[in-house]
Design a protein around this motif. Sequence first.
Motif, PDB file in Angstrom:
ATOM      1  N   SER A 231       6.956  -5.192  14.794  1.00  0.00           N
ATOM      2  CA  SER A 231       7.067  -6.295  13.845  1.00  0.00           C
ATOM      3  C   SER A 231       6.311  -7.529  14.295  1.00  0.00           C
ATOM      4  O   SER A 231       6.122  -8.440  13.521  1.00  0.00           O
ATOM      5  N   THR A 232       5.862  -7.565  15.541  1.00  0.00           N
ATOM      6  CA  THR A 232       5.143  -8.730  16.017  1.00  0.00           C
ATOM      7  C   THR A 232       3.634  -8.526  16.025  1.00  0.00           C
ATOM      8  O   THR A 232       2.891  -9.353  16.507  1.00  0.00           O
ATOM      9  N   VAL A 233       3.165  -7.396  15.472  1.00  0.00           N
ATOM     10  CA  VAL A 233       1.739  -7.108  15.486  1.00  0.00           C
ATOM     11  C   VAL A 233       1.178  -7.296  14.089  1.00  0.00           C
ATOM     12  O   VAL A 233       1.756  -6.856  13.106  1.00  0.00           O
ATOM     13  N   ILE A 234       0.044  -7.972  13.984  1.00  0.00           N
ATOM     14  CA  ILE A 234      -0.577  -8.169  12.683  1.00  0.00           C
ATOM     15  C   ILE A 234      -1.374  -6.930  12.316  1.00  0.00           C
ATOM     16  O   ILE A 234      -2.455  -6.702  12.859  1.00  0.00           O
ATOM     17  N   ALA A 235      -0.850  -6.155  11.430  1.00  0.00           N
ATOM     18  CA  ALA A 235      -1.528  -4.983  10.887  1.00  0.00           C
ATOM     19  C   ALA A 235      -2.489  -4.380  11.900  1.00  0.00           C
ATOM     20  O   ALA A 235      -2.079  -3.972  12.969  1.00  0.00           O
ATOM     21  N   ASP A 236      -3.771  -4.308  11.591  1.00  0.00           N
ATOM     22  CA  ASP A 236      -4.735  -3.761  12.546  1.00  0.00           C
ATOM     23  C   ASP A 236      -5.724  -4.838  12.980  1.00  0.00           C
ATOM     24  O   ASP A 236      -6.829  -4.545  13.393  1.00  0.00           O
ATOM     25  N   GLY A 237      -5.312  -6.097  12.855  1.00  0.00           N
ATOM     26  CA  GLY A 237      -6.189  -7.190  13.243  1.00  0.00           C
ATOM     27  C   GLY A 237      -7.072  -7.672  12.109  1.00  0.00           C
ATOM     28  O   GLY A 237      -7.779  -8.660  12.232  1.00  0.00           O
ATOM     29  N   SER A 238      -7.060  -6.994  10.990  1.00  0.00           N
ATOM     30  CA  SER A 238      -7.905  -7.386   9.874  1.00  0.00           C
ATOM     31  C   SER A 238      -7.148  -8.271   8.911  1.00  0.00           C
ATOM     32  O   SER A 238      -5.995  -8.030   8.590  1.00  0.00           O
ATOM     33  N   ASP A 239      -7.824  -9.293   8.424  1.00  0.00           N
ATOM     34  CA  ASP A 239      -7.190 -10.189   7.457  1.00  0.00           C
ATOM     35  C   ASP A 239      -6.951  -9.488   6.129  1.00  0.00           C
ATOM     36  O   ASP A 239      -6.217  -9.974   5.290  1.00  0.00           O
ATOM     37  N   GLU A 240      -7.611  -8.344   5.911  1.00  0.00           N
ATOM     38  CA  GLU A 240      -7.516  -7.676   4.615  1.00  0.00           C
ATOM     39  C   GLU A 240      -6.528  -6.519   4.635  1.00  0.00           C
ATOM     40  O   GLU A 240      -6.447  -5.773   3.679  1.00  0.00           O
ATOM     41  N   THR A 241      -5.815  -6.333   5.717  1.00  0.00           N
ATOM     42  CA  THR A 241      -4.806  -5.280   5.790  1.00  0.00           C
ATOM     43  C   THR A 241      -3.444  -5.889   5.535  1.00  0.00           C
ATOM     44  O   THR A 241      -3.058  -6.845   6.197  1.00  0.00           O
ATOM     45  N   TYR A 242      -2.715  -5.332   4.555  1.00  0.00           N
ATOM     46  CA  TYR A 242      -1.479  -5.966   4.114  1.00  0.00           C
ATOM     47  C   TYR A 242      -0.308  -4.996   4.091  1.00  0.00           C
ATOM     48  O   TYR A 242      -0.468  -3.792   3.896  1.00  0.00           O
ATOM     49  N   PHE A 243       0.874  -5.585   4.285  1.00  0.00           N
ATOM     50  CA  PHE A 243       2.129  -4.917   3.986  1.00  0.00           C
ATOM     51  C   PHE A 243       2.557  -5.386   2.600  1.00  0.00           C
ATOM     52  O   PHE A 243       2.290  -6.516   2.192  1.00  0.00           O
ATOM     53  N   THR A 244       3.231  -4.503   1.870  1.00  0.00           N
ATOM     54  CA  THR A 244       3.729  -4.898   0.557  1.00  0.00           C
ATOM     55  C   THR A 244       5.252  -4.863   0.544  1.00  0.00           C
ATOM     56  O   THR A 244       5.875  -4.069   1.249  1.00  0.00           O
ATOM     57  N   ALA A 245       5.817  -5.760  -0.233  1.00  0.00           N
ATOM     58  CA  ALA A 245       7.271  -5.791  -0.414  1.00  0.00           C
ATOM     59  C   ALA A 245       7.564  -6.003  -1.888  1.00  0.00           C
ATOM     60  O   ALA A 245       6.937  -6.840  -2.537  1.00  0.00           O
ATOM     61  N   LEU A 246       8.497  -5.230  -2.411  1.00  0.00           N
ATOM     62  CA  LEU A 246       8.926  -5.353  -3.808  1.00  0.00           C
ATOM     63  C   LEU A 246      10.413  -5.674  -3.826  1.00  0.00           C
ATOM     64  O   LEU A 246      11.215  -4.968  -3.207  1.00  0.00           O
ATOM     65  N   VAL A 247      10.755  -6.754  -4.496  1.00  0.00           N
ATOM     66  CA  VAL A 247      12.155  -7.159  -4.617  1.00  0.00           C
ATOM     67  C   VAL A 247      12.553  -7.069  -6.082  1.00  0.00           C
ATOM     68  O   VAL A 247      11.977  -7.752  -6.937  1.00  0.00           O
ATOM     69  N   THR A 248      13.517  -6.208  -6.375  1.00  0.00           N
ATOM     70  CA  THR A 248      14.010  -6.063  -7.754  1.00  0.00           C
ATOM     71  C   THR A 248      15.493  -6.395  -7.803  1.00  0.00           C
ATOM     72  O   THR A 248      16.206  -6.281  -6.798  1.00  0.00           O
TER      73      THR A 248
ATOM     74  N   VAL B 203      16.889 -13.342 -14.223  1.00  0.00           N
ATOM     75  CA  VAL B 203      16.620 -12.226 -13.314  1.00  0.00           C
ATOM     76  C   VAL B 203      15.165 -12.295 -12.872  1.00  0.00           C
ATOM     77  O   VAL B 203      14.310 -12.798 -13.601  1.00  0.00           O
ATOM     78  N   LYS B 204      14.913 -11.767 -11.677  1.00  0.00           N
ATOM     79  CA  LYS B 204      13.567 -11.867 -11.107  1.00  0.00           C
ATOM     80  C   LYS B 204      13.125 -10.527 -10.529  1.00  0.00           C
ATOM     81  O   LYS B 204      13.942  -9.754 -10.046  1.00  0.00           O
ATOM     82  N   THR B 205      11.822 -10.317 -10.584  1.00  0.00           N
ATOM     83  CA  THR B 205      11.177  -9.249  -9.825  1.00  0.00           C
ATOM     84  C   THR B 205      10.093  -9.906  -8.986  1.00  0.00           C
ATOM     85  O   THR B 205       9.278 -10.678  -9.514  1.00  0.00           O
ATOM     86  N   LEU B 206      10.091  -9.621  -7.696  1.00  0.00           N
ATOM     87  CA  LEU B 206       9.163 -10.284  -6.785  1.00  0.00           C
ATOM     88  C   LEU B 206       8.327  -9.238  -6.069  1.00  0.00           C
ATOM     89  O   LEU B 206       8.866  -8.225  -5.599  1.00  0.00           O
ATOM     90  N   TRP B 207       7.025  -9.472  -6.001  1.00  0.00           N
ATOM     91  CA  TRP B 207       6.120  -8.566  -5.294  1.00  0.00           C
ATOM     92  C   TRP B 207       5.281  -9.383  -4.332  1.00  0.00           C
ATOM     93  O   TRP B 207       4.697 -10.397  -4.707  1.00  0.00           O
ATOM     94  N   GLN B 208       5.210  -8.942  -3.066  1.00  0.00           N
ATOM     95  CA  GLN B 208       4.570  -9.754  -2.032  1.00  0.00           C
ATOM     96  C   GLN B 208       3.627  -8.927  -1.165  1.00  0.00           C
ATOM     97  O   GLN B 208       3.913  -7.781  -0.820  1.00  0.00           O
ATOM     98  N   LEU B 209       2.515  -9.543  -0.804  1.00  0.00           N
ATOM     99  CA  LEU B 209       1.594  -9.024   0.195  1.00  0.00           C
ATOM    100  C   LEU B 209       1.677  -9.924   1.421  1.00  0.00           C
ATOM    101  O   LEU B 209       1.726 -11.148   1.292  1.00  0.00           O
ATOM    102  N   SER B 210       1.702  -9.344   2.610  1.00  0.00           N
ATOM    103  CA  SER B 210       1.743 -10.167   3.816  1.00  0.00           C
ATOM    104  C   SER B 210       0.983  -9.479   4.931  1.00  0.00           C
ATOM    105  O   SER B 210       0.945  -8.243   5.013  1.00  0.00           O
ATOM    106  N   SER B 211       0.366 -10.276   5.788  1.00  0.00           N
ATOM    107  CA  SER B 211      -0.409  -9.709   6.889  1.00  0.00           C
ATOM    108  C   SER B 211       0.486  -9.253   8.027  1.00  0.00           C
ATOM    109  O   SER B 211       0.048  -8.518   8.904  1.00  0.00           O
ATOM    110  N   ARG B 212       1.731  -9.690   8.036  1.00  0.00           N
ATOM    111  CA  ARG B 212       2.711  -9.248   9.031  1.00  0.00           C
ATOM    112  C   ARG B 212       3.809  -8.443   8.345  1.00  0.00           C
ATOM    113  O   ARG B 212       4.078  -8.653   7.151  1.00  0.00           O
TER     114      ARG B 212
END
Length: 538
Positions: free
Chosen positions: A514-531, A488-497
């Motif tokens: 969905s085609t826009v990169i956050a606010d243009g900053s490389d340090e702004t991320y979306f998070t995803a958790l897969v359980t 079994v796996k738990t996955l956690w991800q940060l992505s700029s898109r």
Amino acid sequence: MRFIAEKKPAKIEDEESTDEQSGDDTKDSELSMHNSSRPVPLPVHKARQLLSSYTLAHNPNMNQLAIGMPVSVLPPLWVRCDGSDPEGTCWLGAEPIQASSNKVTGINFHVVSCKGPSAEKLSFANLEELKQIHKRRHHSSATMTKGFAQYDLFGSTTVENSIIESQSHVLVDFTWNTVDKILQKPPIASTATLNIQVESGDQKSPVYQLYKELDFLLVLAEGLKTGVTSWPEPVETRSAVELVQELLNDLKNKLDGVNNPIKIEAEDVKSDIAAVEQAVQSFSTERGDLDFTEQLWCRMRQSVNSYQDVVDCFALVIQSLKYGDVQPWIHRGSSSSLSRLIQQSYHGNMEAVSLVGLAPIRMLLEIGLDKMKKDYINCFIGQELATLNYLDYFISTSVDLQEQVHRVRKLHHMLEIVVCCSIFLSMGHDNLFPLTQSCLKYYKENTWNEKHVFQLPIRPSVVGSFYQNAHPNTWRVEIVSGHGPTEVKTLWQLSSRPPVDHVIFYMPDLLLESTVIADGSDETYFTALVTSSQVHFT
């Protein structure tokens, strides 16, 4: 194979019909958030109902299914969700656990929840919290972690002025075992793979001049095929006839013109290979052996702007050959019809030539093909990236002209890729050679395709200067326990898109598609958790 469940898109009706049916404003507003090209998700409660029905359909203990036959195993089911619940659920998935090909013992459930964008790293989960979530869910004590990070080498601050960043993409993927912390830099022992996609035509590319030459070749090939030629704007201000006459006069006036190729002065017409050499610097070995047909191609390519120009230029050349005014030098093995006429002129028995119909276009295309093939041979063999045997398929004259042009186009794409990695990434021969071999193998078996992503395993140190001070596009940790069927796996991800394309993410005063990169900053991320979780039938 898998099932993807989503909401059926609403039919687009005319304005009058839409105006009449304005009763359900909420529903209309909801549907208007999604254009016809975007998948439409389902509410989370509806998605859970679908998964429940899917699970019941596989449960052999259900009385309704007691028909004396094995339960049919369906493909995995994934349902797009609208993220409207507090967890931000974007996907729900289910897949059967099979003891044999037709026996289902349970169901694996997967939940993908997404949030963001956010620049607040304090809001991110820490590694220990993720491990605890996994242990509580799966009642496991022993876990292992795996890391993944992807960097865009053309997007980091150290390469903002990349020569080809606008149309080309070079991503590097890192994978490693044992993650120490969130956003950990890939260790030196990571496995690294370059993903290279290069598109021709960027004016900042080191081989742009060669691309323009190829582009003219493609124009001629299309004209030969359709009978209609879209002539590009000439580069030269002087007429094509004037330039060709000048070349013929130079031949007449040089006593040693038979044994030595005519050198074109820089102020007249710059040799295409010299332009490439100037841009690529040490990558390409300068050709100093342009023969008469190649020099003729260089002059005509940059000056003709009509069918009549081509006819007039070749008429001048053929007349000079016929009367013995010139005896130009050509490469041995040249396959063009003009080269054949030149060889015949040496013996004073030239065949009659009719410059009507598509014959002049074909003649010009042939000398361009001959020259460009030699240019690419010069580049690849000069850098010891390929042998003549390896290139034989791409320079063969045993196929028709259209196919020859197609293969030369492949050669140019390969050169763009290799020059990109050589000049931009400063990659050495030990990496460029296997990359070239990979490109050669692909293009011997496939059609021209600039969207194809070429992959090259490398040592992390090769691109260390690019990613060490950059932010990743994607960073992921995978927490694993169990083995085989019980893994079994738990996955956690940060992505700029945004990690999914069917949910619209909101920020104060900013709507993120969905085609826009956050606010243009490389340090702004979306998070995803897969359980994941399992249900076993007893």
